[in-house]
Design a protein around this motif. Structure first.
Motif, PDB file in Angstrom:
ATOM      1  N   ILE A 113       0.539  -0.931   0.246  1.00  0.00           N
ATOM      2  CA  ILE A 113      -0.013   0.471   0.256  1.00  0.00           C
ATOM      3  C   ILE A 113       0.932   1.753   0.328  1.00  0.00           C
ATOM      4  CG2 ILE A 113      -1.450   1.227   1.233  1.00  0.00           C
ATOM      5  CD1 ILE A 113      -2.686  -1.232   2.289  1.00  0.00           C
ATOM      6  N   GLU A 114       1.770   0.969   1.080  1.00  0.00           N
ATOM      7  CA  GLU A 114       2.602   2.156   0.901  1.00  0.00           C
ATOM      8  C   GLU A 114       3.550   2.715  -0.495  1.00  0.00           C
ATOM      9  OE1 GLU A 114       4.731   1.918   3.843  1.00  0.00           O
ATOM     10  OE2 GLU A 114       3.709   2.557   5.635  1.00  0.00           O
ATOM     11  N   ALA A 115       3.880   1.308  -1.281  1.00  0.00           N
ATOM     12  CA  ALA A 115       4.223   2.269  -2.472  1.00  0.00           C
ATOM     13  C   ALA A 115       3.559   2.207  -3.464  1.00  0.00           C
ATOM     14  CB  ALA A 115       5.452   0.628  -2.804  1.00  0.00           C
ATOM     15  N   ALA A 116       2.068   1.594  -3.456  1.00  0.00           N
ATOM     16  CA  ALA A 116       1.363   1.843  -4.845  1.00  0.00           C
ATOM     17  C   ALA A 116       1.176   4.010  -4.058  1.00  0.00           C
ATOM     18  CB  ALA A 116       0.229   1.191  -4.276  1.00  0.00           C
ATOM     19  N   SER A 117       1.200   3.916  -2.555  1.00  0.00           N
ATOM     20  CA  SER A 117       0.721   5.093  -2.395  1.00  0.00           C
ATOM     21  C   SER A 117       1.927   6.669  -3.272  1.00  0.00           C
ATOM     22  CB  SER A 117       0.405   5.640  -1.382  1.00  0.00           C
ATOM     23  OG  SER A 117       0.265   6.908  -1.275  1.00  0.00           O
ATOM     24  N   ARG A 118       2.564   6.215  -3.233  1.00  0.00           N
ATOM     25  CA  ARG A 118       4.218   6.890  -3.978  1.00  0.00           C
ATOM     26  C   ARG A 118       4.290   7.106  -5.020  1.00  0.00           C
ATOM     27  NH1 ARG A 118      10.153   5.176  -1.555  1.00  0.00           N
ATOM     28  NH2 ARG A 118       9.885   7.260  -3.577  1.00  0.00           N
ATOM     29  N   PHE A 119       3.830   5.793  -5.277  1.00  0.00           N
ATOM     30  CA  PHE A 119       3.351   5.636  -6.984  1.00  0.00           C
ATOM     31  C   PHE A 119       2.738   6.790  -7.598  1.00  0.00           C
ATOM     32  CE2 PHE A 119       1.435   3.138 -10.871  1.00  0.00           C
ATOM     33  CZ  PHE A 119       2.207   3.892 -11.724  1.00  0.00           C
ATOM     34  N   ILE A 120       1.278   7.315  -6.773  1.00  0.00           N
ATOM     35  CA  ILE A 120      -0.190   7.684  -7.511  1.00  0.00           C
ATOM     36  C   ILE A 120       0.191   8.935  -7.684  1.00  0.00           C
ATOM     37  CG2 ILE A 120      -2.274   8.428  -6.125  1.00  0.00           C
ATOM     38  CD1 ILE A 120      -3.230   5.556  -5.649  1.00  0.00           C
ATOM     39  N   ASP A 121       1.227   8.930  -5.909  1.00  0.00           N
ATOM     40  CA  ASP A 121       1.683  10.498  -5.563  1.00  0.00           C
ATOM     41  C   ASP A 121       2.588  11.301  -6.717  1.00  0.00           C
ATOM     42  OD1 ASP A 121      -0.066  11.913  -3.957  1.00  0.00           O
ATOM     43  OD2 ASP A 121       1.912  10.389  -2.041  1.00  0.00           O
ATOM     44  N   ALA A 122       3.615  10.104  -8.148  1.00  0.00           N
ATOM     45  CA  ALA A 122       4.532  10.715  -8.287  1.00  0.00           C
ATOM     46  C   ALA A 122       4.528  10.882  -9.900  1.00  0.00           C
ATOM     47  CB  ALA A 122       5.950   9.330  -8.659  1.00  0.00           C
ATOM     48  N   LEU A 123       2.404  10.160 -10.192  1.00  0.00           N
ATOM     49  CA  LEU A 123       2.150  10.875 -11.236  1.00  0.00           C
ATOM     50  C   LEU A 123       1.840  12.168 -12.018  1.00  0.00           C
ATOM     51  CD1 LEU A 123       0.522   7.032 -12.413  1.00  0.00           C
ATOM     52  CD2 LEU A 123       2.420   8.368 -13.148  1.00  0.00           C
ATOM     53  N   PRO A 124       1.584  12.411 -12.683  1.00  0.00           N
ATOM     54  CA  PRO A 124       1.459  14.115 -13.314  1.00  0.00           C
ATOM     55  C   PRO A 124       0.200  14.251 -12.940  1.00  0.00           C
ATOM     56  CG  PRO A 124       3.120  13.253 -14.869  1.00  0.00           C
ATOM     57  CD  PRO A 124       1.966  12.012 -14.340  1.00  0.00           C
ATOM     58  N   ALA A 125      -0.408  15.466 -12.906  1.00  0.00           N
ATOM     59  CA  ALA A 125      -2.238  15.750 -12.645  1.00  0.00           C
ATOM     60  C   ALA A 125      -2.891  14.654 -13.765  1.00  0.00           C
ATOM     61  CB  ALA A 125      -2.296  17.040 -11.928  1.00  0.00           C
TER      62      ALA A 125
END
Length: 337
Positions: A113-125
């Motif tokens: 969950i933590e890694a996927a959450s970081r991935f979501i934050d890393a993507l452009p808007a």
């Protein structure tokens, strides 16, 4: 990753699949024309547009993000083709993130969950993502959206899910879902990021599957979707097994793992993606970070083949870049149907 049996939730295709309806990551539905086969006045349109996601690198292996359309050369079975559409690396992405929640990941949900959450934050808007969990069922946790708060909230639902592994059927459904996007969404690139060890239950026993790996690989050659498998299997587990058998891994489990790994590599290669290793929980965030960088090093190109034969043959695609030392990577080709 295998465990208890569940009903598979997929759409019928090359083989008869269960009649259970399936969720979709999109709200769009394709229009269907009734009785089209019986319409004697139907006109067959011969033009086919082939869409490509292309990564270009320089001689040092670094991405080239400033290329123009005229710097690309597309060869379809060695025939040079004219580029009909072009989008730069900054174009948005429609992305399905898939999480293998079979029993062996039960104690790894927090770092997942933590890694996927970081991935979501890393993507452009302007990127849109859907989150899917799969076991023997395909569960849509979040439909395609750019709402990062909603996407991260959906990840919390993985905690109570576990079961077997219908990897092939779940991947097929993800291809179906991305294929449902209307033409207005077609300008966005499409990709699947799947966290898994790739061990479909059919590799280990006689569990029914609606689609084989060969079915899936052929399907991948026909869709403009780039696949990034994140290979998530405990390296410590594999080392312990090897030690227990005196360093000899010639056993059923190792054979299954080897086959699954090769299949993940083949799927990534076929679609122009890349398999990324994450053999520990600590490596997950780094793996997702690499995928985020890869997704925005892709150009979108499209062309209409000059010579359409409809003979079922496989047509090889290659892309060249008109810069010294530069190389391009894309899917291997498609079947001319």
């Amino acid at each position: 990753m295998a465990a208890a049996k569940e009903n598979v939730s997929t759409r019928p295709a090359l083989k008869a699949a269960p009649a259970e309806s399936a969720e979709s990551v999109t709200d769009e539905v394709k229009a269907e024309v009734n009785n089209s086969n019986n319409d004697s006045n139907a006109i067959r349109i011969e033009t086919r547009l082939v869409n490509l996601n292309v990564k270009a690198i320089n001689g040092e292996g670094q991405p080239l993000n400033d290329l123009k359309p005229e710097e690309f050369v597309i060869l379809d079975d060695e025939t040079k083709e004219e580029i009909a559409h072009f989008k730069p690396v900054t174009a948005p992405v429609n992305l399905v993130v898939m999480l293998d929640l079979s029993g062996s990941t039960k104690n790894k949900r927090k770092p997942m969950i933590e890694a996927a959450s970081r991935f979501i934050d890393a993507l452009p808007a302007n990127d849109r993502m859907a989150v899917v969990a799969f076991t023997r069922r395909y569960r849509v946790l979040s439909k395609l959206t750019s709402d990062k708060l909603a996407l991260k909230a959906s990840l919390e639902r993985v905690k109570g899910i576990e079961g077997g592994t219908a990897y092939y059927d779940s991947m097929w459904k993800a291809f179906d879902d991305l294929g449902q996007l209307p033409m207005t969404e077609g300008g966005a690139r499409k990709a699947i990021v799947v966290l898994t060890d790739g061990e479909d239950e059919s590799l280990m026993n006689s569990s029914p599957t609606a689609h084989t790996f060969d079915d899936l690989l052929q399907r991948a050659s026909e869709d403009d979707v780039t696949v990034y498998p994140i290979y998530f299997k405990s390296g410590q587990t594999m080392r312990s097994l090897s030690w227990a058998f005196g360093g000899n891994m010639n056993m059923g489990g190792a054979s299954t793992a080897s086959t699954a790994r090769k299949q993940l590599e083949a799927l990534a290669e076929q679609t122009g993606g890349e398999i990324i290793n994450a053999q520990s929980e600590a490596a997950l965030s780094e793996a997702y970070d690499k995928v985020a960088r890869e997704l925005h090093s892709l150009y979108s190109l499209a062309y209409a083949p000059d010579q359409i034969r409809h003979d079922g043959s496989f047509r090889k695609i290659s892309v060249q870049v008109k810069r010294a030392g530069a190389k391009a990577k894309t899917r291997k080709g498609y079947f001319d149907k």
